[in-house]
Write an enzyme that holds these catalytic residues in place. Sequence first.
Site, mmCIF file in Angstrom:
data_model
loop_
_atom_site.group_PDB
_atom_site.id
_atom_site.type_symbol
_atom_site.label_atom_id
_atom_site.label_comp_id
_atom_site.label_asym_id
_atom_site.label_seq_id
_atom_site.Cartn_x
_atom_site.Cartn_y
_atom_site.Cartn_z
ATOM 1 N N HIS A 1 0.820 -1.223 0.000
ATOM 2 C CA HIS A 1 0.000 0.000 0.000
ATOM 3 C C HIS A 1 0.853 1.272 0.000
ATOM 4 C CE1 HIS A 1 -3.653 -2.239 0.492
ATOM 5 N NE2 HIS A 1 -3.327 -2.709 1.682
ATOM 6 N N ASP B 1 -2.479 -10.723 -2.175
ATOM 7 C CA ASP B 1 -3.084 -10.210 -0.940
ATOM 8 C C ASP B 1 -4.565 -9.907 -1.206
ATOM 9 O OD1 ASP B 1 -1.902 -8.699 1.768
ATOM 10 O OD2 ASP B 1 -3.724 -7.752 0.998
ATOM 11 N N HIS C 1 -6.128 -7.374 -0.352
ATOM 12 C CA HIS C 1 -6.281 -5.942 -0.641
ATOM 13 C C HIS C 1 -5.555 -5.578 -1.941
ATOM 14 C CE1 HIS C 1 -6.486 -6.219 3.858
ATOM 15 N NE2 HIS C 1 -7.551 -5.457 3.648
ATOM 16 N N ASP D 1 -4.150 -12.767 3.602
ATOM 17 C CA ASP D 1 -5.379 -12.340 4.279
ATOM 18 C C ASP D 1 -6.639 -12.631 3.462
ATOM 19 O OD1 ASP D 1 -4.455 -10.471 2.495
ATOM 20 O OD2 ASP D 1 -4.433 -8.797 3.906
HETATM 21 ZN ZN LIG Z 1 -3.878 -7.171 2.867
#
Ligand SMILES: [Zn+2]
Length: 318
Positions: free
Chosen positions: A136, A173, A175, A254
Amino acid sequence: MTAAQKTSMNTAIYSHPECGRHDMGEWHPESPARLQAIEDQLILARIDGLIERRDAPLAELPAILRNHTPGALALVRDNTPTVEGETYPLDGDTLLCSHSYQAALRAAGAALAATDAVIAGSIANAFCSIRPPGHHARPGEPMGFCLFNNVAIAARHAMDSHGLARVAIIDFDVHHGNGTAESFRDDRRVLMCSFFQHPFYPYTDPEPFTANCVNVPVPARSKGDVVRQLVLEHWLPALHAFEPEMIFISAGFDAHREDDIGGMGLVEDDYAWITTQIMSVARQHSQGRIVSCLEGGYNLSALGRSVVAHLKALAEID
Ligand SMILES: [Zn+2]
């Protein structure tokens, strides 16, 4: 030849004790316990002795500055508290403690050293068991538990220091790796392939599919069958057409069904399967070169078990 002899020159784990000292508070899911959970599961699976361990060096600042602005580096370096136990919030869920800058330098340093070793051919591939995570982190600012973008820094190192012409970055991931996508937007030397739960944090609009961006949004509650299908339909054709000289993995776990941070339903076998697909592409086009870096994964048991599945595939341990 024993299993240990067979694998010892193939796969290495890069980590450093300082990665475990970055502590954003007892409430925070991105906790030092994550790395310990991985170690525990490696021991339980009896593969801890089969994979070479290497200490992560500190990243050199010029390598970080190939991907990040001086301002982003300064935000982390200059705001790291000098007093043990104090924290400094960069945003609501990204904090610095007195060990954070050192940990971030070790995390990026692991990715850089693994890249050097894989390109030199002393190991076939590597897993960096590191934190803070990176995907991120935007070129201009830290974000979302991430300080420096370890994978993006290593990918730039592979291209700018080692002269590689094309690298692929695969992000599994849960995200969206918004920082990585921003780093390499319109950079034809990089192909990014990912899936991510959508809509979900970081709530950025998914990029349209382009020649160098195959980022596939998937709805919450998607399971392994959906992910395997999109890998076959979208990632693999793009990867084979691109012919990467090296592959980086943003390895977040995750999307596991036991991970409450995400809302997806992957299991360890799915991570093993995805890794095996990536291995096949790497063998065909990239001399087997893979550097994988830990991103998310917050259910400690599921994280450890999933890393074991990922590592067994990387090291080709049955
Ligand atoms: Zn993540």
